[in-house]
Enzyme design. Sequence first.
Site, PDB file in Angstrom:
ATOM      1  N   GLU A 164       0.834  -1.201   0.000  1.00  0.00           N
ATOM      2  CA  GLU A 164       0.000   0.000   0.000  1.00  0.00           C
ATOM      3  C   GLU A 164       0.868   1.249   0.000  1.00  0.00           C
ATOM      4  OE1 GLU A 164      -3.990  -1.444   2.321  1.00  0.00           O
ATOM      5  OE2 GLU A 164      -2.268  -1.018   3.567  1.00  0.00           O
ATOM      6  N   CYS A 458      -0.136   5.470  10.075  1.00  0.00           N
ATOM      7  CA  CYS A 458       1.064   4.745  10.487  1.00  0.00           C
ATOM      8  C   CYS A 458       0.708   3.452  11.194  1.00  0.00           C
ATOM      9  CB  CYS A 458       1.889   5.570  11.473  1.00  0.00           C
ATOM     10  SG  CYS A 458       2.633   6.999  10.761  1.00  0.00           S
TER      11      CYS A 458
HETATM   12  N1  SAH Z   1       9.849   0.170   9.680  1.00  0.00           N
HETATM   13  C1  SAH Z   1       9.996   1.589   9.730  1.00  0.00           C
HETATM   14  C2  SAH Z   1       8.991   2.349   8.904  1.00  0.00           C
HETATM   15  C3  SAH Z   1       7.567   1.909   8.878  1.00  0.00           C
HETATM   16  S1  SAH Z   1       6.482   2.338  10.165  1.00  0.00           S
HETATM   17  C4  SAH Z   1       9.965   2.054  11.169  1.00  0.00           C
HETATM   18  O1  SAH Z   1       9.624   1.273  12.036  1.00  0.00           O
HETATM   19  O2  SAH Z   1      10.316   3.205  11.425  1.00  0.00           O
HETATM   20  C5  SAH Z   1       6.405   4.078  10.250  1.00  0.00           C
HETATM   21  C6  SAH Z   1       6.146   4.569  11.661  1.00  0.00           C
HETATM   22  O3  SAH Z   1       4.852   4.183  12.130  1.00  0.00           O
HETATM   23  C7  SAH Z   1       7.142   4.020  12.674  1.00  0.00           C
HETATM   24  O4  SAH Z   1       7.560   5.012  13.557  1.00  0.00           O
HETATM   25  C8  SAH Z   1       6.306   2.996  13.401  1.00  0.00           C
HETATM   26  O5  SAH Z   1       6.806   2.668  14.649  1.00  0.00           O
HETATM   27  C9  SAH Z   1       4.973   3.715  13.461  1.00  0.00           C
HETATM   28  N2  SAH Z   1       3.845   2.858  13.806  1.00  0.00           N
HETATM   29  C10 SAH Z   1       3.721   1.535  13.626  1.00  0.00           C
HETATM   30  N3  SAH Z   1       2.537   1.087  14.101  1.00  0.00           N
HETATM   31  C11 SAH Z   1       1.908   2.175  14.597  1.00  0.00           C
HETATM   32  C12 SAH Z   1       0.647   2.387  15.194  1.00  0.00           C
HETATM   33  N4  SAH Z   1      -0.193   1.373  15.383  1.00  0.00           N
HETATM   34  N5  SAH Z   1       0.329   3.634  15.581  1.00  0.00           N
HETATM   35  C13 SAH Z   1       1.168   4.666  15.354  1.00  0.00           C
HETATM   36  N6  SAH Z   1       2.367   4.538  14.788  1.00  0.00           N
HETATM   37  C14 SAH Z   1       2.738   3.309  14.408  1.00  0.00           C
END
Ligand code: SAH
Length: 466
Positions: A164, A458
Amino acid sequence: MSPSKNPRPEPSSSAPKQGSARSGAGAPRTAAAGAPVDSARPQIRPKAEGWQQPMDAEGRPKLQFAQPKVKQPPKHLADMTLDERTARAKELGISGFRAKQLSVHYFRHYTSDPEKMTDLPAETREQLVEEFLPPLLTEVRRLKTDDGATIKFLWRLFDGAMVESVLMRYRSRITLCISSQCGCGMNCPFCATGQNGLTRNMSSAEIVDQIVQANRAIAAGELDAPNAAEIADEADHAALGEETDFAESEESAAAGKGASSSSGVGPQRVSNIVFMGMGEPLANYKRVMNAVRRMVDPAPEGLGMSARGITISTVGLVPAIRKLAEENLPITFALSLHAPDDELRDELIPVNSRWKADEAIDAAYYYYKTTGRRVSIEYALIKDMNDHQWRAELLAEKLNARGRGWVHVNPIPLNPTPGSIWTSSEPEVMRAFVNRLESLGVPTTLRDTRGKEIDGACGQLAAAEE
Ligand code: SAH
């Protein structure tokens, strides 16, 4: 998908070590902003519910760094430099100039349609397109929200894998949140993407094609302007990939130039990229960096975007962060910290078993020292889990210990994911967390993510067909 209606808090049997040590043996304290007394709130521990978190032989959450052996996508011109494309054309007995013409079609006009390539000889068009522009991303579904200013695309790749991307128009920029892997091997229990593990790495061209297809949709007028509420919200929250210092800088003006329409109605193509879709970009380092080169190289080599508008976000793969710092590219770096203490981070971010919170922060600081670019710390605020005042203090202490002015903290309310027992922190707790960091001299901006209604925020990207 909705937040769990009955969160089941699991009060920890013992107070967090650093917390009690730091707050005077657990003496009740009231935060500066009148936030709830920390000691009156439980410490919820991370726990996967509604899905089984895969474990390794030692009983720790499984991590997948290498991609499974699967067939790779066809080679596309966006995988290659212009020189490589030219050489390939010659190998095929075609004039090198044709490679350049195809590149202009793809990177400047966002087209892979032979019908539209009237500058190419009709008899060879099909063959050229087949060779250099094989279809990579097929649109399966598109969901709109925010009055059409946010679009979530679901793409099917050549092998049936799904990813996505989320396209968001703001007043003065258009941000695309892109995926870098099909699935993710980092196994963070609060993120929907990791729940099915890693299927495979995306190729450089698959990564880039997300942008080209988004640009095509924008050019066709399919992304609407943000409404007044969105614009007001934008003023309140610094957005991803565009920190406040960047927004005001000359570079930003320069970055916007190529992307803005002359009528001054805002950009007409993607101006900012955040690697915050599916996957861990630094676990797919080579292909991601090759894709970044394509994004910044001027047309017809690539898309001619500003590196400063590209944000790479990572769980904290320390050696890769250091390597990234040395790439000599002024991209924006974000570390998903989510907890300053290893006790909690070990559970929240399984990769913390390899590289501890301090090592990850050191690597982020190294990024700043090497590039001069201020880095972001991402912190999803999770109710009663990581939102305690003592954690804001510990975070500030750790960041300030390395210096001032090098980092910006971006807390966001946790977005609901399937099976999650946790919910976002209460608004007053979030405010108190932000205020505490600010009062300790750490620039902090609470932001909300777009696209929650369409599971496009996110951590919500799971790429399921239904
Ligand atoms: N793998 C990378 C990028 C993808 S996630 C990373 O972890 O940085 C992008 C961001 O969304 C990251 O900061 C991640 O921790 C956050 N994220 C993941 N699940 C989330 C959720 N349920 N609520 C808010 N942020 C979330």
